[in-house]
Design a protein around this motif. Structure first.
Motif, PDB file in Angstrom:
ATOM      1  N   ARG A  97       0.825  -1.213   0.000  1.00  0.00           N
ATOM      2  CA  ARG A  97       0.000   0.000   0.000  1.00  0.00           C
ATOM      3  C   ARG A  97       0.860   1.265   0.000  1.00  0.00           C
ATOM      4  NH1 ARG A  97      -5.075  -1.618   0.054  1.00  0.00           N
ATOM      5  NH2 ARG A  97      -5.392  -3.786   0.724  1.00  0.00           N
ATOM      6  N   ALA A  98       2.035   1.186   0.593  1.00  0.00           N
ATOM      7  CA  ALA A  98       2.964   2.320   0.501  1.00  0.00           C
ATOM      8  C   ALA A  98       3.435   2.506  -0.935  1.00  0.00           C
ATOM      9  CB  ALA A  98       4.156   2.088   1.422  1.00  0.00           C
ATOM     10  N   MET A  99       3.735   1.405  -1.625  1.00  0.00           N
ATOM     11  CA  MET A  99       4.112   1.493  -3.038  1.00  0.00           C
ATOM     12  C   MET A  99       2.981   2.073  -3.869  1.00  0.00           C
ATOM     13  SD  MET A  99       6.172  -2.045  -3.842  1.00  0.00           S
ATOM     14  CE  MET A  99       6.480  -1.490  -5.542  1.00  0.00           C
ATOM     15  N   GLU A 100       1.769   1.579  -3.633  1.00  0.00           N
ATOM     16  CA  GLU A 100       0.610   2.070  -4.367  1.00  0.00           C
ATOM     17  C   GLU A 100       0.480   3.592  -4.237  1.00  0.00           C
ATOM     18  OE1 GLU A 100      -4.250   1.390  -4.323  1.00  0.00           O
ATOM     19  OE2 GLU A 100      -3.084   1.219  -2.481  1.00  0.00           O
ATOM     20  N   LYS A 101       0.554   4.080  -3.016  1.00  0.00           N
ATOM     21  CA  LYS A 101       0.392   5.509  -2.767  1.00  0.00           C
ATOM     22  C   LYS A 101       1.506   6.327  -3.409  1.00  0.00           C
ATOM     23  CE  LYS A 101      -0.146   8.886   0.977  1.00  0.00           C
ATOM     24  NZ  LYS A 101       0.865   9.819   0.415  1.00  0.00           N
ATOM     25  N   ASP A 102       2.750   5.905  -3.197  1.00  0.00           N
ATOM     26  CA  ASP A 102       3.877   6.703  -3.695  1.00  0.00           C
ATOM     27  C   ASP A 102       3.981   6.661  -5.215  1.00  0.00           C
ATOM     28  OD1 ASP A 102       4.414   7.321  -1.093  1.00  0.00           O
ATOM     29  OD2 ASP A 102       6.186   6.048  -0.907  1.00  0.00           O
TER      30      ASP A 102
ATOM     31  N   THR B 287       3.575  10.276  -7.121  1.00  0.00           N
ATOM     32  CA  THR B 287       4.677  10.771  -7.950  1.00  0.00           C
ATOM     33  C   THR B 287       4.376  10.667  -9.437  1.00  0.00           C
ATOM     34  OG1 THR B 287       5.734   8.583  -7.865  1.00  0.00           O
ATOM     35  CG2 THR B 287       6.426  10.207  -6.223  1.00  0.00           C
ATOM     36  N   GLU B 288       3.190  10.154  -9.774  1.00  0.00           N
ATOM     37  CA  GLU B 288       2.740  10.009 -11.165  1.00  0.00           C
ATOM     38  C   GLU B 288       3.680   9.131 -11.998  1.00  0.00           C
ATOM     39  OE1 GLU B 288       2.103  13.913 -12.740  1.00  0.00           O
ATOM     40  OE2 GLU B 288       0.405  14.304 -11.417  1.00  0.00           O
ATOM     41  N   LEU B 289       4.296   8.162 -11.333  1.00  0.00           N
ATOM     42  CA  LEU B 289       5.119   7.210 -12.067  1.00  0.00           C
ATOM     43  C   LEU B 289       4.258   6.207 -12.819  1.00  0.00           C
ATOM     44  CD1 LEU B 289       8.003   6.551  -9.509  1.00  0.00           C
ATOM     45  CD2 LEU B 289       8.185   7.687 -11.724  1.00  0.00           C
ATOM     46  N   VAL B 290       3.019   6.011 -12.362  1.00  0.00           N
ATOM     47  CA  VAL B 290       2.034   5.210 -13.079  1.00  0.00           C
ATOM     48  C   VAL B 290       0.733   5.989 -13.122  1.00  0.00           C
ATOM     49  CG1 VAL B 290       3.067   3.011 -12.382  1.00  0.00           C
ATOM     50  CG2 VAL B 290       1.246   4.011 -10.989  1.00  0.00           C
ATOM     51  N   GLY B 291      -0.125   5.623 -14.064  1.00  0.00           N
ATOM     52  CA  GLY B 291      -1.420   6.290 -14.137  1.00  0.00           C
ATOM     53  C   GLY B 291      -2.276   5.938 -12.938  1.00  0.00           C
ATOM     54  N   SER B 292      -2.307   4.641 -12.605  1.00  0.00           N
ATOM     55  CA  SER B 292      -3.048   4.187 -11.439  1.00  0.00           C
ATOM     56  C   SER B 292      -2.415   2.895 -10.939  1.00  0.00           C
ATOM     57  CB  SER B 292      -4.529   3.946 -11.769  1.00  0.00           C
ATOM     58  OG  SER B 292      -4.667   2.875 -12.680  1.00  0.00           O
TER      59      SER B 292
ATOM     60  N   LEU C 264      11.035   4.783  -8.425  1.00  0.00           N
ATOM     61  CA  LEU C 264      10.315   4.970  -7.162  1.00  0.00           C
ATOM     62  C   LEU C 264      11.293   5.090  -6.002  1.00  0.00           C
ATOM     63  CD1 LEU C 264       7.733   4.942  -5.383  1.00  0.00           C
ATOM     64  CD2 LEU C 264       7.931   2.434  -5.354  1.00  0.00           C
ATOM     65  N   HIS C 265      12.291   4.226  -5.981  1.00  0.00           N
ATOM     66  CA  HIS C 265      13.281   4.227  -4.908  1.00  0.00           C
ATOM     67  C   HIS C 265      14.003   5.564  -4.787  1.00  0.00           C
ATOM     68  CE1 HIS C 265      17.535   3.518  -3.557  1.00  0.00           C
ATOM     69  NE2 HIS C 265      16.874   3.044  -2.524  1.00  0.00           N
ATOM     70  N   GLU C 266      14.167   6.271  -5.904  1.00  0.00           N
ATOM     71  CA  GLU C 266      14.901   7.535  -5.902  1.00  0.00           C
ATOM     72  C   GLU C 266      14.043   8.732  -5.526  1.00  0.00           C
ATOM     73  OE1 GLU C 266      18.174   7.677  -6.216  1.00  0.00           O
ATOM     74  OE2 GLU C 266      18.069   5.484  -6.312  1.00  0.00           O
ATOM     75  N   THR C 267      12.736   8.547  -5.400  1.00  0.00           N
ATOM     76  CA  THR C 267      11.869   9.694  -5.111  1.00  0.00           C
ATOM     77  C   THR C 267      11.941  10.116  -3.650  1.00  0.00           C
ATOM     78  OG1 THR C 267       9.931   8.316  -4.602  1.00  0.00           O
ATOM     79  CG2 THR C 267      10.247   8.970  -6.920  1.00  0.00           C
TER      80      THR C 267
ATOM     81  N   ALA D 221      10.745   9.311   2.250  1.00  0.00           N
ATOM     82  CA  ALA D 221       9.928   9.682   3.408  1.00  0.00           C
ATOM     83  C   ALA D 221       9.177   8.470   3.957  1.00  0.00           C
ATOM     84  CB  ALA D 221       8.941  10.779   3.021  1.00  0.00           C
ATOM     85  N   THR D 222       8.728   7.585   3.074  1.00  0.00           N
ATOM     86  CA  THR D 222       8.037   6.370   3.493  1.00  0.00           C
ATOM     87  C   THR D 222       8.964   5.476   4.314  1.00  0.00           C
ATOM     88  OG1 THR D 222       6.448   6.365   1.663  1.00  0.00           O
ATOM     89  CG2 THR D 222       6.981   4.230   2.649  1.00  0.00           C
TER      90      THR D 222
END
Length: 335
Positions: free
Chosen positions: A63-68, A72-77, A289-292, A297-298
């Motif tokens: 769920r943390a991955m889903e949110k981030d 960060t708009e790395l995926v559409g959804s 994602l890892h670099e964001t 923060a997560t």
């Protein structure tokens, strides 16, 4: 780990950034990334399989991955589906038949052991490794009303009463179960003295502890930290090489003269059926994602260690970890 393509994948993913750039140019499937990490032309919808019930560490990670990823708009959804049971091997079996290539499954140390103890038909070697993400120590706890004040108190009672003392945790053969076996082995207590009661999610084991249905419990520090701070659970020891930041007052097993160190890592894999180009795309996505700042923060918010490995490094790590876990399970009498 798609065995028939391991060599090709490792060679490709070693130069991930270069290959990804070439692949994007060649197929024209993605536009140049913006500073905001736009998903335009990239993965519009990502499925995240959590092979456990809600409330545990895998669920928190998914769920943390889903949110981030969405923020960060790395995926559409992105969406999470929970497939609980059997130490994650039910989810692993579902991944084996997954036809959507834009799918990631959260997994980790627990699943490595569960595959062996459940003699699962679907194996981690049949998936496509994407990345290792985090690690964290485990904590041994007892209900607040428990007479055990130290880890040695618990061990003394197990030695005296064997399976009359119950310890709960995650699924059979997972990190919690392995830690219990390792601690008993180090204390010179026979493996058949262990009465381990497995649950498929951290929420269930917590309920058993709070309801005084078991004598002790083991889980990731993050899953029990709030109840420890609230005085509902008493922490006896943590399993890392140093104190956990959430509960710095709790000594490690090593500090207590018990020579055991174990941390629980978590990562993501993809279906074994995907091709090299899709594996590269998913690996690049998780690397981004890892670099964001959002993911950093997560990690800080959850007190997760940054254990990032991607591509061939994660592939090699998995090979070694599977071998080590098999040996450990055998040594402590679980295989």
């Amino acid at each position: 780990m798609k065995i028939d393509s391991t060599t090709a994948r490792r060679s490709t993913l070693t130069s991930l950034a270069l290959v990804s750039a070439l692949a994007l140019t060649a197929c024209g499937s993605m536009t140049e990334s913006t500073e905001a990490g736009s998903a335009e032309g990239g993965i519009e919808k990502l499925n995240i399989v959590v092979p456990a019930d809600p409330g545990g560490g895998w669920d928190q990670t998914g769920r943390a991955m889903e949110k981030d990823l969405k923020d960060t708009e790395l995926v559409g959804s992105a969406s999470v589906v929970n497939v609980g049971g059997a130490g994650g091997t039910n989810g692993l079996a579902q991944l084996a038949t997954e036809t959507d290539p834009n799918t990631l499954m959260v997994m980790g140390y627990v699943m490595v052991g569960a595959v062996e103890t459940n003699n699962a038909a679907s194996r981690i070697e049949d998936t496509t490794p994407i990345a290792r993400l985090t690690d964290e120590p485990l904590v041994i706890v007892v209900p607040a009303e428990s007479p055990y004040q130290t880890t040695q108190d618990l061990l003394d009672d197990i030695e005296a009463n064997g399976q009359g003392v119950s310890i709960t945790g995650g699924s059979a053969g997972g990190a919690d179960h392995i830690l219990a076996g390792m601690v008993l082995k180090e204390a010179g207590i026979a493996p058949d003295s262990l009465n381990y009661i497995p649950y498929s999610g951290g929420g269930e084991s917590l309920a058993a502890l709070l309801g005084n249905k078991v004598n002790a419990g083991i889980s990731g520090v993050g899953e029990y930290a709030e109840q420890i701070k609230a005085g509902q659970l008493r922490a006896l020891a943590v399993s890392g090489s140093e104190a956990a930041p959430q509960i710095p007052e709790v000594e490690t097993l090593s500090d207590q003269g018990i020579d055991v160190v174990l941390t629980n890592w978590r990562g993501v894999v993809a279906p074994g059926s995907i091709d090299e180009a899709k594996a590269e795309e998913l690996t690049e996505l998780v690397t981004e994602l890892h670099e964001t700042d959002a993911w950093k923060a997560t990690l800080e918010q959850n007190n997760w260690g940054d254990a990032f490995l991607a591509g061939d490094e994660f592939d090699a790590f998995l090979d070694e970890d599977i071998t080590t876990v098999k040996q450990t399970l055998t040594e402590i009498g679980l295989l």
